[in-house]
Design a protein around this motif. Structure first.
Motif, PDB file in Angstrom:
ATOM      1  N   TYR A 156       2.984  16.683  -4.720  1.00 20.53           N
ATOM      2  CA  TYR A 156       2.636  15.301  -4.387  1.00 20.53           C
ATOM      3  C   TYR A 156       1.293  15.267  -3.649  1.00 20.53           C
ATOM      4  N   LEU A 157       1.125  16.153  -2.684  1.00 18.07           N
ATOM      5  CA  LEU A 157      -0.115  16.182  -1.918  1.00 18.07           C
ATOM      6  C   LEU A 157      -1.298  16.543  -2.814  1.00 18.07           C
ATOM      7  N   LYS A 158      -1.107  17.468  -3.734  1.00 18.44           N
ATOM      8  CA  LYS A 158      -2.191  17.864  -4.632  1.00 18.44           C
ATOM      9  C   LYS A 158      -2.670  16.687  -5.474  1.00 18.44           C
ATOM     10  N   LYS A 159      -1.745  15.827  -5.906  1.00 16.36           N
ATOM     11  CA  LYS A 159      -2.132  14.634  -6.670  1.00 16.36           C
ATOM     12  C   LYS A 159      -2.975  13.705  -5.812  1.00 16.36           C
ATOM     13  N   THR A 160      -2.574  13.534  -4.574  1.00 20.97           N
ATOM     14  CA  THR A 160      -3.326  12.691  -3.644  1.00 20.97           C
ATOM     15  C   THR A 160      -4.697  13.302  -3.372  1.00 20.97           C
TER      16      THR A 160
ATOM     17  N   MET B 267       0.848  -1.181   0.000  1.00 22.76           N
ATOM     18  CA  MET B 267       0.000   0.000   0.000  1.00 22.76           C
ATOM     19  C   MET B 267       0.892   1.242   0.000  1.00 22.76           C
ATOM     20  N   SER B 268       0.523   2.226  -0.768  1.00 27.58           N
ATOM     21  CA  SER B 268       1.338   3.438  -0.860  1.00 27.58           C
ATOM     22  C   SER B 268       1.203   4.292   0.401  1.00 27.58           C
ATOM     23  N   LYS B 269       2.182   5.154   0.587  1.00 32.32           N
ATOM     24  CA  LYS B 269       2.164   6.097   1.716  1.00 32.32           C
ATOM     25  C   LYS B 269       0.988   7.056   1.610  1.00 32.32           C
ATOM     26  N   ALA B 270       0.498   7.246   0.402  1.00 31.07           N
ATOM     27  CA  ALA B 270      -0.594   8.196   0.183  1.00 31.07           C
ATOM     28  C   ALA B 270      -1.866   7.782   0.915  1.00 31.07           C
ATOM     29  N   VAL B 271      -2.059   6.493   1.155  1.00 29.81           N
ATOM     30  CA  VAL B 271      -3.245   6.052   1.898  1.00 29.81           C
ATOM     31  C   VAL B 271      -3.155   6.554   3.335  1.00 29.81           C
ATOM     32  N   GLU B 272      -2.013   6.340   3.983  1.00 30.39           N
ATOM     33  CA  GLU B 272      -1.837   6.815   5.356  1.00 30.39           C
ATOM     34  C   GLU B 272      -1.932   8.336   5.412  1.00 30.39           C
ATOM     35  N   GLN B 273      -1.294   9.011   4.482  1.00 23.31           N
ATOM     36  CA  GLN B 273      -1.349  10.469   4.461  1.00 23.31           C
ATOM     37  C   GLN B 273      -2.781  10.959   4.282  1.00 23.31           C
ATOM     38  N   SER B 274      -3.545  10.273   3.462  1.00 20.79           N
ATOM     39  CA  SER B 274      -4.939  10.646   3.245  1.00 20.79           C
ATOM     40  C   SER B 274      -5.742  10.524   4.534  1.00 20.79           C
ATOM     41  N   LEU B 275      -5.502   9.456   5.274  1.00 16.82           N
ATOM     42  CA  LEU B 275      -6.211   9.274   6.545  1.00 16.82           C
ATOM     43  C   LEU B 275      -5.867  10.392   7.525  1.00 16.82           C
ATOM     44  N   VAL B 276      -4.594  10.770   7.574  1.00 15.80           N
ATOM     45  CA  VAL B 276      -4.176  11.861   8.461  1.00 15.80           C
ATOM     46  C   VAL B 276      -4.830  13.170   8.019  1.00 15.80           C
TER      47      VAL B 276
END
Length: 161
Positions: free
Chosen positions: A41-45, A3-12
């Motif tokens: 990077y965040l904007k893409k997420t 799972m990518s880091k973007a999933v955890e970042q999205s939850l935060v």
């Protein structure tokens, strides 16, 4: 499965937006600064979360991102699929076929192929069942459940802006 880091970042980010004072929108540069990731990077997420209907992007001087729906209507599966996609993560490369069907053997190729098909089908069925269990579990857990573990009285509302 990875799972990518973007999933955890999205939850935060979703927790941050839920804790945001008066649920006002938060700009991407403020979120990226707090998360210590590049804004691009965040904007893409965040774009993936917007497309999935999890967050809204408000374009204005006071705009930014805010939750698009209540936290009890956002599941971990929603977030996972927004970031990772909703397709299966199980894919066969036919490696066993390439290895075992191209070897010299005293057995007819058809017999070897039949054994391979049964074994591969069994393994793929097991992985598929595990994937369905994984997604079922994610679907049963909401951001509201997560917020129950975040003692908001300890944080209070936070103005990330």
């Amino acid at each position: 499965m990875k799972m990518s880091k973007a999933v955890e970042q999205s939850l935060v980010v979703l927790v941050m937006l839920e804790l945001q004072t008066d649920h006002e929108p938060v700009k991407s540069y403020l979120l990226s600064d707090r998360l210590q990731v590049s804004e691009s990077y965040l904007k893409k997420t965040m774009r993936k979360l917007v497309v999935a209907g999890i967050v809204d992007a408000i374009a204005s001087k006071e705009g930014g991102f805010k939750l698009a729906r209540p936290t009890d209507k956002i599941t971990l599966l929603d977030v996972y699929e927004a970031i990772e996609g909703d397709g299966s993560f199980i894919h066969s490369t036919q490696l066993a076929d390439r290895i075992f069907l191209n070897q010299q053997s005293d057995k007819p190729v058809e017999d070897v192929q039949e054994v391979l098909e049964v074994a591969i089908a069994d393994v793929l069925t097991t992985f598929s069942a595990a994937e369905q269990d994984f997604k079922k579990r994610l679907k049963s857990y909401t951001i509201a459940n997560l917020m129950q573990n975040v003692d908001s009285t300890q944080f209070g509302e936070i103005d990330w802006r």
